[in-house]
Design a protein around this motif. Structure first.
Motif, PDB file in Angstrom:
ATOM      1  N   SER A  17     -11.978   0.887  -0.604  1.00  0.00           N
ATOM      2  CA  SER A  17     -10.619   1.254  -0.995  1.00  0.00           C
ATOM      3  C   SER A  17     -10.221   2.570  -0.332  1.00  0.00           C
ATOM      4  O   SER A  17      -9.099   2.720   0.177  1.00  0.00           O
ATOM      5  CB  SER A  17     -10.528   1.402  -2.518  1.00  0.00           C
ATOM      6  N   LEU A  18     -11.140   3.540  -0.346  1.00  0.00           N
ATOM      7  CA  LEU A  18     -10.878   4.830   0.304  1.00  0.00           C
ATOM      8  C   LEU A  18     -10.629   4.652   1.795  1.00  0.00           C
ATOM      9  O   LEU A  18      -9.710   5.250   2.359  1.00  0.00           O
ATOM     10  CB  LEU A  18     -12.071   5.763   0.103  1.00  0.00           C
ATOM     11  N   ASN A  19     -11.446   3.835   2.430  1.00  0.00           N
ATOM     12  CA  ASN A  19     -11.296   3.656   3.864  1.00  0.00           C
ATOM     13  C   ASN A  19     -10.006   2.929   4.221  1.00  0.00           C
ATOM     14  O   ASN A  19      -9.398   3.212   5.256  1.00  0.00           O
ATOM     15  CB  ASN A  19     -12.523   2.937   4.419  1.00  0.00           C
ATOM     16  N   ARG A  20      -9.575   2.001   3.373  1.00  0.00           N
ATOM     17  CA  ARG A  20      -8.274   1.368   3.605  1.00  0.00           C
ATOM     18  C   ARG A  20      -7.149   2.412   3.517  1.00  0.00           C
ATOM     19  O   ARG A  20      -6.227   2.422   4.336  1.00  0.00           O
ATOM     20  CB  ARG A  20      -8.049   0.245   2.593  1.00  0.00           C
ATOM     21  N   LEU A  21      -7.253   3.291   2.532  1.00  0.00           N
ATOM     22  CA  LEU A  21      -6.227   4.323   2.360  1.00  0.00           C
ATOM     23  C   LEU A  21      -6.200   5.281   3.550  1.00  0.00           C
ATOM     24  O   LEU A  21      -5.129   5.594   4.093  1.00  0.00           O
ATOM     25  CB  LEU A  21      -6.486   5.099   1.063  1.00  0.00           C
ATOM     26  N   GLY A  67      -2.482  -2.860  11.100  1.00  0.00           N
ATOM     27  CA  GLY A  67      -2.867  -3.761  10.018  1.00  0.00           C
ATOM     28  C   GLY A  67      -4.288  -3.489   9.572  1.00  0.00           C
ATOM     29  O   GLY A  67      -5.154  -3.111  10.369  1.00  0.00           O
ATOM     30  N   THR A  68      -4.531  -3.695   8.279  1.00  0.00           N
ATOM     31  CA  THR A  68      -5.853  -3.470   7.700  1.00  0.00           C
ATOM     32  C   THR A  68      -6.444  -4.800   7.258  1.00  0.00           C
ATOM     33  O   THR A  68      -5.765  -5.601   6.606  1.00  0.00           O
ATOM     34  CB  THR A  68      -5.770  -2.532   6.479  1.00  0.00           C
ATOM     35  N   LEU A  97     -11.573  -3.027   8.691  1.00  0.00           N
ATOM     36  CA  LEU A  97     -11.119  -2.930  10.074  1.00  0.00           C
ATOM     37  C   LEU A  97      -9.618  -2.669  10.075  1.00  0.00           C
ATOM     38  O   LEU A  97      -8.852  -3.423   9.472  1.00  0.00           O
ATOM     39  CB  LEU A  97     -11.427  -4.246  10.805  1.00  0.00           C
ATOM     40  N   HIS A  98      -9.222  -1.579  10.723  1.00  0.00           N
ATOM     41  CA  HIS A  98      -7.795  -1.265  10.840  1.00  0.00           C
ATOM     42  C   HIS A  98      -7.464  -1.147  12.322  1.00  0.00           C
ATOM     43  O   HIS A  98      -8.056  -0.343  13.042  1.00  0.00           O
ATOM     44  CB  HIS A  98      -7.467   0.044  10.119  1.00  0.00           C
ATOM     45  N   THR A  99      -6.539  -1.964  12.772  1.00  0.00           N
ATOM     46  CA  THR A  99      -6.088  -1.889  14.158  1.00  0.00           C
ATOM     47  C   THR A  99      -4.665  -1.358  14.163  1.00  0.00           C
ATOM     48  O   THR A  99      -3.798  -1.859  13.440  1.00  0.00           O
ATOM     49  CB  THR A  99      -6.134  -3.275  14.825  1.00  0.00           C
ATOM     50  N   GLY A 100      -4.433  -0.330  14.961  1.00  0.00           N
ATOM     51  CA  GLY A 100      -3.112   0.284  14.979  1.00  0.00           C
ATOM     52  C   GLY A 100      -2.751   0.777  16.362  1.00  0.00           C
ATOM     53  O   GLY A 100      -3.521   0.675  17.327  1.00  0.00           O
ATOM     54  N   GLN A 118      -5.618   1.715  18.853  1.00  0.00           N
ATOM     55  CA  GLN A 118      -6.627   2.495  18.133  1.00  0.00           C
ATOM     56  C   GLN A 118      -7.266   1.576  17.088  1.00  0.00           C
ATOM     57  O   GLN A 118      -6.572   0.787  16.445  1.00  0.00           O
ATOM     58  CB  GLN A 118      -5.997   3.695  17.417  1.00  0.00           C
ATOM     59  N   VAL A 119      -8.572   1.684  16.930  1.00  0.00           N
ATOM     60  CA  VAL A 119      -9.288   0.865  15.958  1.00  0.00           C
ATOM     61  C   VAL A 119     -10.145   1.767  15.076  1.00  0.00           C
ATOM     62  O   VAL A 119     -10.900   2.601  15.585  1.00  0.00           O
ATOM     63  CB  VAL A 119     -10.183  -0.193  16.643  1.00  0.00           C
ATOM     64  N   ILE A 120     -10.016   1.602  13.777  1.00  0.00           N
ATOM     65  CA  ILE A 120     -10.876   2.274  12.806  1.00  0.00           C
ATOM     66  C   ILE A 120     -11.737   1.207  12.152  1.00  0.00           C
ATOM     67  O   ILE A 120     -11.224   0.201  11.661  1.00  0.00           O
ATOM     68  CB  ILE A 120     -10.057   3.013  11.732  1.00  0.00           C
TER      69      ILE A 120
END
Length: 323
Positions: free
Chosen positions: A126-130, A140-141, A251-254, A262-264
């Motif tokens: 949840s923290l990492n999504r935030l 997008g997450t 995985l968050h791609t932005g 950028q990818v987290i």
């Protein structure tokens, strides 16, 4: 020393007992169970019946609640929070707002602190999504779980009449994960991202088809997924399906300037889901007690609590060593 009580002693409760041995600022008061205490084989902790919990009010700083989300925690967390600070791992995502609201009201009325829905998802994921959504708002997450054993989903199956025992595996769609990492923009349904596989032991004479139908149509657990159910013997379950591995990926791609990609990515690879979840609960139990000392009464989630509250290390050392 922070004095801790474990409420409930299954896989998660056993994990909490082990985790507390690694935290030198915490002391285990005892394990509280609905079973006969003499029949509970702990790893050194004294066992008490649940009825004795309120008699220990002056001896306990925080109760770590280790029951299941399906039926235990919706009742236990509000009730125990009337008398103690509490931490739970309630993980029925759709019902978290309702659970929070109920517990928050009770905690404020009784001047206690309750940290709900703590673990790795909900919890660390949840923290990492935030963080990811705040840092890269144009993107997008995606959250993927497994392959691994879901304690909550396994417990939900075991609650079905006619089921003796069960293990449920959550299996991610790795093909979809690789497409996202490659920069593809995908509109994904819940069903697209995961598959659920269940291994179930039935009571003699139980109706296989009726139980299969009840599993695959269970709201909040299986109804939104492709689910396969295997009925097997207890010997086979014990031999092949009693380990507790798990893990997953946020995985968050932005994009930033002029569509720069950028990818987290945040990953967990866990040999023991309950032991890792227990370790998260113990860290947030420390935070719970600190919030109570500051008289910040009410319910909290991981999204509300500053990271420094989790650590036994003082603020100045954290700034020196971790920043």
């Amino acid at each position: 020393m922070i004095k801790v009580a474990i409420v409930g002693y299954g896989n998660l409760g056993r994990g909490v007992e082990r985790s507390l041995k690694q935290n030198q600022d915490m002391e285990l008061v005892g394990v509280f169970t609905r079973r006969a205490p003499e029949n509970v084989a702990t790893e050194g902790a004294q066992a008490f019946h649940m009825d004795e919990l309120n008699n220990k009010r002056g001896e306990i700083d925080v109760c770590i609640l280790c029951g299941g989300s399906a039926t235990d925690l919706p009742v236990q967390t509000p009730e125990v929070t009337k008398y103690f600070n509490t931490v739970d791992s309630f993980d029925t995502h759709a019902k978290i707002p309702e659970h929070f609201s109920k517990v928050d009201q009770i905690a404020r009325e009784h001047q206690s602190v309750s940290v709900i829905s703590t673990g790795w998802d909900p919890g660390l994921f949840s923290l990492n999504r935030l963080y990811a959504q705040s840092i890269l708002p144009q993107g997008g997450t995606y959250t993927f779980w497994g392959k691994g054993v879901s304690q909550g989903h396994s417990d939900a199956i075991r609650r079905i009449a006619g089921v003796v025992d069960a293990t449920q595996y959550t299996i991610p769609n790795n093909e979809v994960i690789e497409k996202l990492k490659g920069g593809e923009k995908l509109e994904l349904s819940t069903r697209d991202k995961h598959f659920r596989e269940c291994y179930v032991v039935l009571e003699a004479g139980a109706d296989e088809e009726a139980i299969r139908a009840e599993i695959v149509s269970m709201p909040n657990y299986f109804a939104d997924y492709d689910t396969e159910v295997h009925f097997i013997s207890m010997d086979e379950l014990n031999r092949d399906h009693k380990a507790m591995p798990h893990g997953g990926t946020v995985l968050h791609t932005g994009t930033t300037h002029e569509a720069t990609k950028q990818v987290i990515e945040y990953n967990l690879h866990l040999d023991s889901n309950p032991e890792f979840t227990a370790s998260v609960l113990v860290a947030y139990a420390r935070a719970c007690v600190r919030l109570a000392k500051e008289k910040q009464f009410g319910a909290f989630t991981v999204l509300d609590i500053a990271p420094k509250y989790l650590s036994p290390i003082d603020d100045a050392t954290l700034r020196k060593e971790l920043l």
